[in-house]
Design an enzyme around this catalytic site. Sequence first.
Site, PDB file in Angstrom:
ATOM      1  N   GLU A 175      -2.299   6.335  -8.212  1.00  0.00           N
ATOM      2  CA  GLU A 175      -3.219   7.311  -7.604  1.00  0.00           C
ATOM      3  C   GLU A 175      -3.045   8.677  -8.251  1.00  0.00           C
ATOM      4  O   GLU A 175      -1.932   9.091  -8.559  1.00  0.00           O
ATOM      5  CB  GLU A 175      -2.936   7.415  -6.098  1.00  0.00           C
ATOM      6  CG  GLU A 175      -3.786   8.485  -5.399  1.00  0.00           C
ATOM      7  CD  GLU A 175      -3.685   8.426  -3.874  1.00  0.00           C
ATOM      8  OE1 GLU A 175      -3.872   7.330  -3.302  1.00  0.00           O
ATOM      9  OE2 GLU A 175      -3.414   9.466  -3.257  1.00  0.00           O
TER      10      GLU A 175
ATOM     11  N   ASN B  99     -10.575   0.315   0.753  1.00  0.00           N
ATOM     12  CA  ASN B  99      -9.458   0.226   1.704  1.00  0.00           C
ATOM     13  C   ASN B  99      -9.865   0.559   3.138  1.00  0.00           C
ATOM     14  O   ASN B  99     -10.449   1.611   3.399  1.00  0.00           O
ATOM     15  CB  ASN B  99      -8.370   1.226   1.300  1.00  0.00           C
ATOM     16  CG  ASN B  99      -7.622   0.815   0.053  1.00  0.00           C
ATOM     17  OD1 ASN B  99      -7.994  -0.141  -0.616  1.00  0.00           O
ATOM     18  ND2 ASN B  99      -6.563   1.530  -0.250  1.00  0.00           N
TER      19      ASN B  99
ATOM     20  N   GLY C 138     -11.470   4.193   4.088  1.00  0.00           N
ATOM     21  CA  GLY C 138     -12.755   3.563   4.426  1.00  0.00           C
ATOM     22  C   GLY C 138     -13.224   3.795   5.851  1.00  0.00           C
ATOM     23  O   GLY C 138     -14.421   3.969   6.095  1.00  0.00           O
TER      24      GLY C 138
ATOM     25  N   ASP D 143       0.819  -1.211   0.000  1.00  0.00           N
ATOM     26  CA  ASP D 143       0.000   0.000   0.000  1.00  0.00           C
ATOM     27  C   ASP D 143       0.859   1.270   0.000  1.00  0.00           C
ATOM     28  O   ASP D 143       1.886   1.339   0.704  1.00  0.00           O
ATOM     29  CB  ASP D 143      -0.898  -0.032   1.261  1.00  0.00           C
ATOM     30  CG  ASP D 143      -2.172   0.760   1.067  1.00  0.00           C
ATOM     31  OD1 ASP D 143      -2.611   0.902  -0.082  1.00  0.00           O
ATOM     32  OD2 ASP D 143      -2.735   1.229   2.074  1.00  0.00           O
ATOM     33  N   HIS D 144       0.450   2.253  -0.771  1.00  0.00           N
ATOM     34  CA  HIS D 144       1.041   3.598  -0.764  1.00  0.00           C
ATOM     35  C   HIS D 144       2.562   3.622  -0.711  1.00  0.00           C
ATOM     36  O   HIS D 144       3.159   4.213   0.216  1.00  0.00           O
ATOM     37  CB  HIS D 144       0.535   4.396   0.447  1.00  0.00           C
ATOM     38  CG  HIS D 144      -0.867   4.854   0.300  1.00  0.00           C
ATOM     39  ND1 HIS D 144      -1.252   5.847  -0.564  1.00  0.00           N
ATOM     40  CD2 HIS D 144      -2.009   4.427   0.907  1.00  0.00           C
ATOM     41  CE1 HIS D 144      -2.548   6.029  -0.483  1.00  0.00           C
ATOM     42  NE2 HIS D 144      -3.031   5.160   0.398  1.00  0.00           N
TER      43      HIS D 144
END
Length: 291
Positions: free
Chosen positions: A135, A237, A217, A82-83
């Site tokens: 993103e 997410n 989320g 993630d990220h």
Amino acid sequence: MSIVNAKEMLLRATDEKYAVGAFNITNLIQMEAVVEAAVNKKAPLIIQTSVTPSKFLGAKVLACIYRTLAESAPIPICLHLDHCSDVEFCKECADAGYTNIMIDASKEIFKENIRQTKHVCGYCHGIGNISVEGELGTVSGVEDQVKVAEDEAALCDPEQALKFVDETGVDIFAPAIGTAHGVYKTKNPKLDFDRLKRISELINGDEPKVPLVIHGGTGLQPDVVKRLVFLGGSKFNVSTDLKYALIDTTYDYISSHRDEYNPGKVDAAIKATIMNRIYYWIDMLGCAGKA
Ligand code: 13P
């Protein structure tokens, strides 16, 4: 069958208008809990690790545990980084056995975001069946090493989104639409539903091509979650919610069992709480029975 990349499972979710839960974990107990809960619900699953826990535990260790759990689970499971804003670490995790990689170059200028995302796509697609998330725009709040102040957050421009997806060859796409990482300060955060709808129409209007991701989320009300899924968000997410569950349960258990020194019981309490949170999310996202 159980080890899959994110794109495969999300194309179907986009088509059938449900979302797959993408849950951030930081340790083995959490990983086991999310897998067991998803198996019980017969739901496809995305396990996510942020950069700090991925480095702390080691990408190879995490990928190895994921593969062991996924191989014996009767549901499709993806392991997602993630990220990550470090291209080299994206490659390291892809080499280690992650099946989806998020290169987050959203803080860069548009051209540089395209360059880095395209580069990671080329690498991941070249070494195997690994999909890539990119993103555009920036999501406010704190998620591990990514910190964006509210007044710095920028929403995703729909026309640029189409160009980004076309030029990078990215497999799944996270448009910033006003959601935030962490705990929302208000019950009704200002989300740009029309923007999501427009992006969804532009990219997936004719047929699902590049599934869309909703970040941030935790704290969204059920009607908001369902609306975001209906408008095209098919990867959802959730991180902070599970961090709170882990830490609060640990604290509560130890506080009420001060004379007990059995770590297995603390683990069991954590696992039960996390599983209940996963049931909650899976039911809301509509992915139960979709495995
Ligand atoms: P929350 O921490 O708000 O649930 O956001 C999770 C997320 O978007 C991870 O990328």
